[in-house]
Design a protein around this motif. Structure first.
Motif, PDB file in Angstrom:
ATOM      1  N   ALA A 174       0.880  -1.051  -0.029  1.00  0.00           N
ATOM      2  CA  ALA A 174       0.081   0.038  -0.171  1.00  0.00           C
ATOM      3  C   ALA A 174       0.908   1.199  -0.297  1.00  0.00           C
ATOM      4  CB  ALA A 174      -0.945   0.009   1.241  1.00  0.00           C
ATOM      5  N   THR A 181      -1.051   6.340  -6.692  1.00  0.00           N
ATOM      6  CA  THR A 181      -1.695   7.086  -5.918  1.00  0.00           C
ATOM      7  C   THR A 181      -1.507   8.683  -6.272  1.00  0.00           C
ATOM      8  OG1 THR A 181      -1.151   6.406  -4.010  1.00  0.00           O
ATOM      9  CG2 THR A 181      -3.023   5.353  -4.538  1.00  0.00           C
ATOM     10  N   PRO A 220      -4.258   7.393   2.887  1.00  0.00           N
ATOM     11  CA  PRO A 220      -5.529   6.708   2.499  1.00  0.00           C
ATOM     12  C   PRO A 220      -5.231   5.397   2.022  1.00  0.00           C
ATOM     13  CG  PRO A 220      -5.630   8.947   1.415  1.00  0.00           C
ATOM     14  CD  PRO A 220      -4.284   8.534   1.872  1.00  0.00           C
ATOM     15  N   ASN A 221      -4.137   5.188   1.492  1.00  0.00           N
ATOM     16  CA  ASN A 221      -3.671   3.668   1.074  1.00  0.00           C
ATOM     17  C   ASN A 221      -3.625   2.790   2.268  1.00  0.00           C
ATOM     18  OD1 ASN A 221      -3.299   5.184  -1.266  1.00  0.00           O
ATOM     19  ND2 ASN A 221      -1.495   4.240  -1.778  1.00  0.00           N
ATOM     20  N   VAL A 223      -5.065   2.981   5.263  1.00  0.00           N
ATOM     21  CA  VAL A 223      -6.593   2.764   5.628  1.00  0.00           C
ATOM     22  C   VAL A 223      -7.331   1.784   4.910  1.00  0.00           C
ATOM     23  CG1 VAL A 223      -8.876   3.758   5.827  1.00  0.00           C
ATOM     24  CG2 VAL A 223      -6.875   5.091   6.293  1.00  0.00           C
ATOM     25  N   VAL A 224      -7.175   1.594   3.399  1.00  0.00           N
ATOM     26  CA  VAL A 224      -7.525   0.723   2.560  1.00  0.00           C
ATOM     27  C   VAL A 224      -6.832  -0.765   2.729  1.00  0.00           C
ATOM     28  CG1 VAL A 224      -7.846   0.093   0.129  1.00  0.00           C
ATOM     29  CG2 VAL A 224      -8.271   2.229   0.756  1.00  0.00           C
ATOM     30  N   ALA A 225      -5.561  -0.590   2.935  1.00  0.00           N
ATOM     31  CA  ALA A 225      -4.809  -2.046   3.338  1.00  0.00           C
ATOM     32  C   ALA A 225      -5.280  -2.545   4.744  1.00  0.00           C
ATOM     33  CB  ALA A 225      -3.594  -1.527   3.433  1.00  0.00           C
ATOM     34  N   TRP A 227      -8.148  -2.262   5.919  1.00  0.00           N
ATOM     35  CA  TRP A 227      -9.439  -2.877   5.921  1.00  0.00           C
ATOM     36  C   TRP A 227      -9.497  -4.173   4.979  1.00  0.00           C
ATOM     37  CZ3 TRP A 227     -11.857  -3.554   0.566  1.00  0.00           C
ATOM     38  CH2 TRP A 227     -13.149  -3.941   0.816  1.00  0.00           C
ATOM     39  N   LEU A 228      -8.591  -4.263   3.946  1.00  0.00           N
ATOM     40  CA  LEU A 228      -8.188  -5.602   3.608  1.00  0.00           C
ATOM     41  C   LEU A 228      -7.811  -6.522   4.298  1.00  0.00           C
ATOM     42  CD1 LEU A 228      -6.790  -4.332  -0.168  1.00  0.00           C
ATOM     43  CD2 LEU A 228      -9.012  -5.305   0.362  1.00  0.00           C
ATOM     44  N   ARG A 231     -10.769  -7.705   6.081  1.00  0.00           N
ATOM     45  CA  ARG A 231     -11.678  -8.240   5.515  1.00  0.00           C
ATOM     46  C   ARG A 231     -11.141  -9.881   5.174  1.00  0.00           C
ATOM     47  NH1 ARG A 231     -13.206  -8.903  -0.131  1.00  0.00           N
ATOM     48  NH2 ARG A 231     -15.322  -8.888  -0.300  1.00  0.00           N
TER      49      ARG A 231
END
Length: 244
Positions: A174, A181, A220-221, A223-225, A227-228, A231
């Protein structure tokens, strides 16, 4: 009292639609990485910094007049980052991991080498960032976290802790993907004044945009990482709960 951050695990979610979305997402990530390397990294190895500076290509105008040491660090950073950007995407290809584990391991070694040299080079050039102090702190923090997360990923796999290794590799890539990004945020921020109906002038708009991306390209990367990671049921973190 505030407790230390504690690891948590959540149940993985695996559905046919989820696997299809994952393949589409992985393909997009890989193609975007290849495009950024071809457009932004390759030109530095086809002409001198002074020639590129005359054409106002990328960071060439900023670093063309710096010391040979800093210029060398720039090339090291570009080479390491480009290598990591492309090879890192391949590491998330499940077919490669399951059918060719030795290839996966060797690509991982080269990837982490790219992260190491790219991160060190990035720390050296950060003080000369055209974004000034924001660039120094933003890109400097990115370099430190990039190196630290790569080291954590390496240590985890040496302990044969595969779930932690996977989680740290997601975080690390990320940060690697900040190279993509950043180039997504820049045009969006450049156009923001027009969308808001404000006066627009390229130099000032670019300066304002570039002042934001040193942090915006990677926060933000992460944050997404995370979340993944949650998940997929990998070791994640939660903020401590403060009790009065």
């Amino acid at each position: 009292m505030t407790r230390l951050i504690e690891p948590v695990r959540t149940a993985p979610v695996a559905t046919r639609s989820g696997r299809l979305a994952g393949r589409i997402g992985w393909t997009f990530v890989l193609l975007a990485a290849l495009a950024v390397v071809a457009y932004s990294a390759v030109p530095y190895f086809t002409a001198s910094l002074h020639d590129l500076a005359g054409e106002e290509v990328g960071l060439a105008p900023t670093y063309a007049e710096t010391s040979v040491f800093v210029q060398g660090a720039l090339y090291v950073h570009i080479a390491g980052s480009a290598t990591a950007l492309v090879l890192g995407a391949l590491q998330f290809w499940r077919g490669l991991r399951t059918r060719a584990p030795r290839v996966h391991r060797w690509i991982g070694r080269i990837y982490l080498t790219g992260v190491a040299v790219g991160g060190v080079g990035g720390l050296i050039i950060a003080p000369s960032s055209p974004a000034g102090y924001v660039g120094f702190f933003g890109f400097g923090a990115l370099g430190v976290l990039w190196l630290a997360s790569g080291w954590r990923a390496y240590r985890a796999i040496r302990r044969r802790d595969v779930p932690s290794h996977q989680a740290w590799m997601i975080r690390n890539y990320a940060l690697t993907y900040a190279g993509v990004t950043l180039r997504v945020w820049l045009p969006l921020l450049l156009l923001a004044p027009l969308l808001l109906g404000q006066p627009w002038e390229f130099d000032s708009a670019f300066a304002n945009a570039y002042a934001a991306v040193p942090f915006l390209c990677w926060l933000p990367n992460l944050v997404v990482a995370e979340w993944l990671i949650r998940r997929r049921g990998l070791p994640s973190y939660r903020l401590p709960v403060t009790r009065g």
